[in-house]
Design a protein around this motif. Structure first.
Motif, PDB file in Angstrom:
ATOM      1  N   PHE A  87       0.836  -1.205   0.000  1.00  0.00           N
ATOM      2  CA  PHE A  87       0.000   0.000   0.000  1.00  0.00           C
ATOM      3  C   PHE A  87       0.864   1.246   0.000  1.00  0.00           C
ATOM      4  O   PHE A  87       1.774   1.388   0.827  1.00  0.00           O
ATOM      5  CB  PHE A  87      -0.904  -0.043   1.247  1.00  0.00           C
ATOM      6  N   CYS A 125      -3.158   7.385  -2.150  1.00  0.00           N
ATOM      7  CA  CYS A 125      -4.507   6.978  -1.723  1.00  0.00           C
ATOM      8  C   CYS A 125      -5.429   8.179  -1.513  1.00  0.00           C
ATOM      9  O   CYS A 125      -5.028   9.193  -0.947  1.00  0.00           O
ATOM     10  CB  CYS A 125      -4.378   6.193  -0.411  1.00  0.00           C
ATOM     11  N   THR A 126      -6.673   8.058  -1.986  1.00  0.00           N
ATOM     12  CA  THR A 126      -7.674   9.121  -1.782  1.00  0.00           C
ATOM     13  C   THR A 126      -8.662   8.752  -0.682  1.00  0.00           C
ATOM     14  O   THR A 126      -9.631   9.456  -0.464  1.00  0.00           O
ATOM     15  CB  THR A 126      -8.463   9.389  -3.069  1.00  0.00           C
ATOM     16  N   HIS A 127      -8.454   7.626  -0.054  1.00  0.00           N
ATOM     17  CA  HIS A 127      -9.336   7.142   1.020  1.00  0.00           C
ATOM     18  C   HIS A 127     -10.795   7.058   0.571  1.00  0.00           C
ATOM     19  O   HIS A 127     -11.715   7.439   1.288  1.00  0.00           O
ATOM     20  CB  HIS A 127      -9.151   7.995   2.286  1.00  0.00           C
ATOM     21  N   CYS A 128     -10.963   6.521  -0.628  1.00  0.00           N
ATOM     22  CA  CYS A 128     -12.293   6.399  -1.221  1.00  0.00           C
ATOM     23  C   CYS A 128     -13.076   5.245  -0.604  1.00  0.00           C
ATOM     24  O   CYS A 128     -14.270   5.154  -0.751  1.00  0.00           O
ATOM     25  CB  CYS A 128     -12.166   6.189  -2.722  1.00  0.00           C
ATOM     26  N   MET A 129     -12.390   4.306   0.046  1.00  0.00           N
ATOM     27  CA  MET A 129     -13.013   3.181   0.766  1.00  0.00           C
ATOM     28  C   MET A 129     -13.466   2.029  -0.139  1.00  0.00           C
ATOM     29  O   MET A 129     -14.150   1.112   0.301  1.00  0.00           O
ATOM     30  CB  MET A 129     -14.193   3.617   1.638  1.00  0.00           C
ATOM     31  N   CYS A 169     -11.436  -0.228  -1.561  1.00  0.00           N
ATOM     32  CA  CYS A 169     -10.719  -1.439  -1.147  1.00  0.00           C
ATOM     33  C   CYS A 169     -11.249  -1.967   0.180  1.00  0.00           C
ATOM     34  O   CYS A 169     -11.382  -3.171   0.380  1.00  0.00           O
ATOM     35  CB  CYS A 169      -9.219  -1.162  -1.049  1.00  0.00           C
ATOM     36  N   ARG A 219      -8.332   4.835   5.608  1.00  0.00           N
ATOM     37  CA  ARG A 219      -7.850   3.460   5.715  1.00  0.00           C
ATOM     38  C   ARG A 219      -6.446   3.459   6.315  1.00  0.00           C
ATOM     39  O   ARG A 219      -5.680   4.414   6.177  1.00  0.00           O
ATOM     40  CB  ARG A 219      -7.861   2.725   4.372  1.00  0.00           C
ATOM     41  N   CYS A 232      -8.577  -0.658  -6.883  1.00  0.00           N
ATOM     42  CA  CYS A 232      -8.213   0.693  -6.438  1.00  0.00           C
ATOM     43  C   CYS A 232      -8.135   1.640  -7.639  1.00  0.00           C
ATOM     44  O   CYS A 232      -7.320   1.438  -8.526  1.00  0.00           O
ATOM     45  CB  CYS A 232      -6.873   0.690  -5.714  1.00  0.00           C
ATOM     46  N   PRO A 233      -8.976   2.674  -7.669  1.00  0.00           N
ATOM     47  CA  PRO A 233      -8.967   3.566  -8.829  1.00  0.00           C
ATOM     48  C   PRO A 233      -7.704   4.422  -8.909  1.00  0.00           C
ATOM     49  O   PRO A 233      -7.401   4.969  -9.952  1.00  0.00           O
ATOM     50  CB  PRO A 233     -10.211   4.443  -8.629  1.00  0.00           C
ATOM     51  N   SER A 234      -6.969   4.521  -7.797  1.00  0.00           N
ATOM     52  CA  SER A 234      -5.773   5.364  -7.785  1.00  0.00           C
ATOM     53  C   SER A 234      -4.480   4.555  -7.879  1.00  0.00           C
ATOM     54  O   SER A 234      -3.394   5.111  -7.724  1.00  0.00           O
ATOM     55  CB  SER A 234      -5.738   6.199  -6.508  1.00  0.00           C
ATOM     56  N   ILE A 252      -2.265   0.393  -4.612  1.00  0.00           N
ATOM     57  CA  ILE A 252      -1.902  -0.922  -4.069  1.00  0.00           C
ATOM     58  C   ILE A 252      -1.303  -1.767  -5.192  1.00  0.00           C
ATOM     59  O   ILE A 252      -1.860  -1.823  -6.286  1.00  0.00           O
ATOM     60  CB  ILE A 252      -3.137  -1.643  -3.492  1.00  0.00           C
TER      61      ILE A 252
HETATM   62  S1  SF4 Z   1      -9.173   1.897  -3.118  1.00  0.00           S
HETATM   63 FE1  SF4 Z   1      -7.163   2.863  -3.329  1.00  0.00          FE
HETATM   64  S2  SF4 Z   1      -7.566   5.064  -3.150  1.00  0.00           S
HETATM   65 FE2  SF4 Z   1      -9.379   3.982  -2.369  1.00  0.00          FE
HETATM   66  S3  SF4 Z   1      -8.997   3.823  -0.148  1.00  0.00           S
HETATM   67 FE3  SF4 Z   1      -8.222   1.933  -1.083  1.00  0.00          FE
HETATM   68  S4  SF4 Z   1      -6.051   2.309  -1.466  1.00  0.00           S
HETATM   69 FE4  SF4 Z   1      -7.012   4.293  -1.104  1.00  0.00          FE
END
Ligand code: SF4
Ligand code: SF4
Lengths: 314, 116
Positions: free
Chosen positions: B36, B41-45, B47, B78, B96-98, B101
């Motif tokens: 990770f 990470c945008t902490h979109c939740m 994942c 996260r 993960c859109p960003s 991971i």
């Molecule tokens: S999917 Fe990616 S961007 Fe979204 S919370 Fe998880 S690690 Fe972060």
């Protein structure tokens, strides 16, 4: 509508109702389905669980992954036991022995629901017990190694309908559980899929809050027996919706509402390819099976659109 | 014929305390380890909610944490993957859109962490 942040706080935060350490196959979507549905209840949840993958992997003695009251039953009677719990709960409430509000959730796989537990389910719906029935549908008896069920799709290879010189896999179309459940004139029935967490959460909430029985059918792509890479579970779930193989819709007080209408529905091959159970369909001699399947999917979809447009109630 | 029992006398089935599977660490199943990168990470939740093993813990952060684009993300965030339970399925990395991971073979990840 809650945000995904709020949902994550409920599914994976301090008040988690379903915990790690279960023995689902790596990449199995049932974990995501169950934690989301449990999180959608604003009251404590009592769970009854028919025999199946979920029951086996979450309660390997002496462990349990449930952080909420949970009971294991046989394959056939999840809905009967849920009925009994609801009746007992009502009686105890009436006599003032309990005051808390609870939601009752029965869970079964497709084998335990479409086939073995079907009679009990129909009875419970007809008696209008207030509970929600959740079926995670991985389209065959996966826990026992991939035998065909009433939910197995046309053309799929299973151990009990094996592909060979004369067989292209299952020759029948699957049952439509949502319509069968809706035919009981219950307040809420919905179809959703593992990847669609928001849709799943919203529908679970509606089901819990319904004034009577509710049924939630959730597609659960099986990494082990559909045989794809475990990282692709949510992708196959998405493709099932984008190809109209598994439309997201609900029947609320008899009224049909389609939640997702793919603007450009993908050809069914997109969903089939990469799954071992459909590998044989890509041989030239089975080309007609894919054509037939595509036609059935398009016909079913056209029919569903027509029902929605007409406003005719179930 | 065995003696008839009334319902109060019937033996209950096995009764277990709740949530005991936390004592069963499934991390040993892992072949690939999710690495990770908090700075992406945008902490979109996505994942977190997708993880079938509840292996991505969350916290509420008022002061926020630094993430993608050097921005500070507040609210539910996260944390590092819980390798005690992560089975290495790779759903988080795939969805993960960003692209925060990436999956790495467990032995490589182990070696890399030893060199640090
Ligand atoms: S999917 Fe990616 S961007 Fe979204 S919370 Fe998880 S690690 Fe972060
Ligand atoms: S690899 Fe799978 S089990 Fe591990 S954190 Fe990601 S989604 Fe969860």
């Amino acid at each position: 509508m809650p945000t995904l942040q709020e949902i994550a706080w409920k599914t994976d935060g301090p008040d988690i109702r379903f915990v790690s350490g279960h023995r689902m196959c790596s990449g199995c979507g049932i974990g995501a389905i169950v934690k989301t549905v449990l999180a959608a209840s604003d009251k404590p949840v009592v769970v009854v669980n028919a025999t199946g993958c979920l029951e086996v992997v979450t309660t390997t003695y002496p462990f349990t992954s449930w952080n909420t009251p949970w009971m294991h039953l046989t394959f056939e009677n999840a809905a009967s036991v849920a009925s009994g719990i609801e009746a007992a709960y009502k009686a105890l409430k009436r006599s003032g022995k309990i005051t808390d509000d609870v939601n009752i959730l029965a869970i079964g796989g497709d084998g335990g629901t479409y086939d073995i537990g079907f009679q009990a389910l129909s009875g419970a719906l007809e008696r209008r017990h207030k509970f929600m029935y959740l079926v995670y549908d991985n389209e065959a008896y996966m826990n026992t190694g991939d035998q065909r069920s009433g939910a197995t799709p046309f053309g799929a290879n299973t151990t009990t309908v094996p592909v060979g010189k004369v067989s292209f896999g299952k020759p029948q179309w699957r049952k439509n559980l949502v319509e069968i459940a809706a035919a009981h004139r219950i307040p809420y029935v919905a179809q959703t899929a593992a990847h669609s967490i928001m849709d799943l959460y919203k529908k679970a909430q509606k089901g819990f809050n319904a004034d009577g029985p509710a049924v939630l059918a959730v597609l659960q792509p099986c990494t082990t027996n559909w045989a794809f890479d475990p990282s692709l579970t949510m992708q196959y779930s998405k493709l099932a919706v984008e190809t109209n193989f598994w439309p997201l819709y609900e029947v609320e007080n008899g009224v049909v509402h389609i939640n997702v209408k793919p603007s450009n529905r993908k050809p069914i091959e997109e969903f089939l390819k990469g799954q071992t159970r459909f590998r044989h369909l890509f041989k030239p001699e089975n080309a007609h099976v894919i054509v037939e399947m595509q036609k059935m999917i398009d016909d079913e979809w056209a029919r569903l659109l027509k029902i929605e447009e007409s406003g005719i109630q179930f | 014929m065995s003696e008839r029992k009334n319902w109060q006398e019937v033996e209950l089935g096995a009764q277990l305390p709740a949530a005991t599977s936390l004592g069963y660490k499934t991390g040993g199943w892992r072949v690939l380890r999710p690495i990770f990168d908090p700075s992406a990470c945008t902490h979109c939740m996505i994942c977190v909610t997708y993880c079938p093993d509840m292996a991505i813990p969350v916290a509420k952060s008022e002061q926020g944490v630094a993430g993608k684009g050097g921005r500070v993300y507040k609210g539910v965030v996260r944390l590092a993957t819980n390798l005690d339970y992560c089975k290495g399925c790779g759903i988080c990395a795939h969805e993960c859109p960003s692209k925060a991971i990436t999956m790495m073979r467990e032995e490589e990840a182990e070696q890399a962490s030893c060199k640090l």
